[in-house]
Design a protein around this motif. Sequence first.
Motif, short mmCIF file in Angstrom:
data_model
loop_
_atom_site.label_atom_id
_atom_site.label_comp_id
_atom_site.label_asym_id
_atom_site.label_seq_id
_atom_site.Cartn_x
_atom_site.Cartn_y
_atom_site.Cartn_z
N PHE A 192 -5.43 -1.05 22.62
CA PHE A 192 -6.03 -0.61 21.36
C PHE A 192 -4.98 0.04 20.46
N TRP A 193 -4.17 0.93 21.04
CA TRP A 193 -3.17 1.62 20.21
C TRP A 193 -2.08 0.66 19.74
N GLN A 194 -1.78 -0.36 20.51
CA GLN A 194 -0.84 -1.38 20.04
C GLN A 194 -1.40 -2.12 18.83
N LEU A 195 -2.72 -2.40 18.86
CA LEU A 195 -3.37 -3.06 17.72
C LEU A 195 -3.33 -2.16 16.49
N VAL A 196 -3.60 -0.87 16.67
CA VAL A 196 -3.56 0.07 15.55
C VAL A 196 -2.16 0.11 14.94
N ALA A 197 -1.12 0.19 15.79
CA ALA A 197 0.26 0.23 15.29
C ALA A 197 0.60 -1.04 14.54
N ARG A 198 0.15 -2.17 15.06
CA ARG A 198 0.41 -3.45 14.38
C ARG A 198 -0.25 -3.49 13.00
N ALA A 199 -1.50 -3.04 12.92
CA ALA A 199 -2.21 -3.05 11.64
C ALA A 199 -1.63 -2.05 10.66
N ASP A 200 -1.03 -0.98 11.17
CA ASP A 200 -0.37 -0.03 10.27
C ASP A 200 0.90 -0.63 9.67
N ARG A 201 1.56 -1.51 10.43
CA ARG A 201 2.75 -2.18 9.87
C ARG A 201 2.35 -3.23 8.84
N THR A 202 1.36 -4.05 9.20
CA THR A 202 0.86 -5.08 8.29
C THR A 202 -0.65 -5.19 8.47
N LEU A 238 -4.51 -6.28 8.81
CA LEU A 238 -5.08 -7.49 9.39
C LEU A 238 -6.36 -7.86 8.65
N LEU A 239 -6.53 -9.14 8.42
CA LEU A 239 -7.72 -9.64 7.74
C LEU A 239 -8.81 -9.86 8.78
N TYR A 240 -9.90 -9.13 8.66
CA TYR A 240 -10.99 -9.28 9.63
C TYR A 240 -11.82 -10.50 9.29
N GLU A 241 -11.92 -11.41 10.24
CA GLU A 241 -12.62 -12.67 10.02
C GLU A 241 -13.76 -12.86 11.02
N GLY A 242 -14.27 -11.74 11.55
CA GLY A 242 -15.38 -11.81 12.49
C GLY A 242 -16.72 -11.83 11.79
N ASP A 243 -17.78 -11.51 12.55
CA ASP A 243 -19.14 -11.63 12.01
C ASP A 243 -19.78 -10.29 11.64
N ASP A 244 -19.00 -9.21 11.65
CA ASP A 244 -19.52 -7.94 11.17
C ASP A 244 -19.46 -7.94 9.64
N ARG A 293 -12.30 -8.09 4.97
CA ARG A 293 -11.57 -6.89 4.57
C ARG A 293 -10.19 -6.87 5.21
N SER A 294 -9.27 -6.29 4.49
CA SER A 294 -7.94 -6.06 5.01
C SER A 294 -7.92 -4.68 5.64
N LEU A 295 -7.66 -4.62 6.96
CA LEU A 295 -7.78 -3.38 7.70
C LEU A 295 -6.43 -2.89 8.20
N ASN A 296 -6.10 -1.64 7.88
CA ASN A 296 -4.91 -1.04 8.47
C ASN A 296 -5.31 -0.27 9.73
N GLY A 297 -4.36 0.37 10.35
CA GLY A 297 -4.65 1.06 11.60
C GLY A 297 -5.67 2.17 11.45
N ALA A 298 -5.59 2.92 10.33
CA ALA A 298 -6.56 4.00 10.11
C ALA A 298 -7.96 3.43 9.92
N ASP A 299 -8.08 2.29 9.23
CA ASP A 299 -9.38 1.65 9.07
C ASP A 299 -9.99 1.31 10.43
N THR A 355 -2.12 -9.77 6.51
CA THR A 355 -2.35 -9.99 5.09
C THR A 355 -1.61 -8.93 4.31
N ASP A 356 -1.20 -9.31 3.12
CA ASP A 356 -0.54 -8.33 2.26
C ASP A 356 -1.49 -7.83 1.18
N GLN A 357 -2.81 -8.12 1.41
CA GLN A 357 -3.78 -7.62 0.46
C GLN A 357 -3.74 -6.10 0.41
N SER A 358 -3.72 -5.57 -0.76
CA SER A 358 -3.80 -4.12 -0.92
C SER A 358 -4.91 -3.83 -1.92
N ALA A 359 -6.04 -3.42 -1.40
CA ALA A 359 -7.19 -3.19 -2.26
C ALA A 359 -6.91 -2.05 -3.23
#
Length: 512
Positions: free
Chosen positions: A298-308, A310-316, A322-328, A357-361
């Motif tokens: 989980f913390w590896q995923l958070v660190a990865r999303a903080d670097r770049t 991630l575009l959430y493409e699930g069913d929630d 949405r473009s999600l960073n680690g804090a999100d 993703t490089d989306q920045s809302a």
Amino acid sequence: MPRTTRIAALAAAGMLAALALPVAEGATTSTAPSTTADHTARLDRYYSQHPAWHRCDADDPATYQCATITVPLDYAHPSGRTLRLRISRIRTSTPGKRHGVLLSNPGGPGDQGLADPLQLKDALAKTVLQRYDLIGFDPRGLGASSPLHCGLTRNETDSTEPYRPYRATTFAKDTARARDIAAKCTTRNGSRLLPYINTRNTARDMDVIRGILGERKLSYIGWSYGTYLGAVYTQLFPRRSDRMVLDSAVDPNRFGRGTVLAMAAGAEPAFEDWSQLVARRDHTYHLGDTPAKVRAGFWQLVARADRTPLLYEGDDLDHQGRSLNGADIRSWMRWSFAAEPYRAARDIVTLRTSHPTDQSARPDTSPADPANDNAVGLNWAITCADNTASWPRDPARYRRDAHREKAGHPIYGDFAANITPCAFWPRGAEPATRVDNTAAALVIQNQWDPQTPLSSGRAMHRALHGSRLVYIHGGRGHTVYALPGAPACVTRTVDAYLTDGHLPKADLTCNS
């Protein structure tokens, strides 16, 4: 803290009694109403109103009735300005079995309660409905009850996360944003309304409702923030408090900043519990076959999303696209770990394969929807002003606290400790309420509640010396009673208490 799992999911969302003293029993506040005969007479006119009940809406059942009453803006000066309060009812009690009225509050602060009778009518047991007429209301400042508005933007009313993660690079912007929200609410409402929007006055309004309905005592169900409101009522009106059910309780003597910090403390054990559940199902999720591996992933995923991000493409649907960073991810999962543990595992699997993703809302500075502006403004008004002393005024204090809390509670500590509009909010008109009484309440508490953690429920139980705690071992999520999937043990216990008024002989443990 809002009751995010609303009861709405179940349904789709007189005269002055001679026994009713119009001042708070045992109230201790610098602005408490005086007890002079003249002052009492000035409050009598509120308790002696005769509401004009009518069908709430053409699309609603005829049995669901609404009325508008008036209450003092300032109970210390009841001959001054007034507020309009919207109340509702469904008469469900049976002659010969009727006990009284059952008032409710769904939480928040910021959740409207006018429609509660409609939803509770379909959720409560027949034996309970035979005893009570169901009463709802929008608290002062909210919904149909003289709503306050702050003129906030859509960005300032983002309901997905009212608290911001601490980052050194954004702290100046976070401080400016917090100051701006407080300034907007103060400018719009100022001394005209803002100082009088607080839990003590809402509890006093509840007692006016009781008096108008001709009831000697008030029975009540409150969820989340509604537990604090109910506890304040028992403190101000101990002899008028009857059967009180407090579900998923706030620590009544830490309301304010302490409430938010408790969320951070509660997130950590929920995360530990979640990692154990997921590790046992490694054959399904492949997130790690030990709790330690699951947490590390989980913390590896958070660190990865903080670097770049991630575009959430699930069913929630709340996060889809949405473009999600680690804090999100930390904010989102703080809730999901406990409320929907296996859904959280599926979403993490999705995020691990998501595209960077490089989306920045960009912040949406267009005007907020009026209902959102009202709910968020009301939430800040009560959260900030009910216990002003709990919120430091120095921004540097928040910076220091955020570092400390993140080290101790990595999931949510920096969110909980970061600066908020409360740092700049006008001081409340009254001191914080100290809850310490013998109310015979029933406190309901899940083991893994992510919003009002177990420690808060136990604190409520301690503050109400006559109460009983119903603890749900293994219980996950926020709020329990009258919701789908509530343990039969909980439903049976609450129904019995509301029906016959007898608390369990001792605290009770139910299994989830």
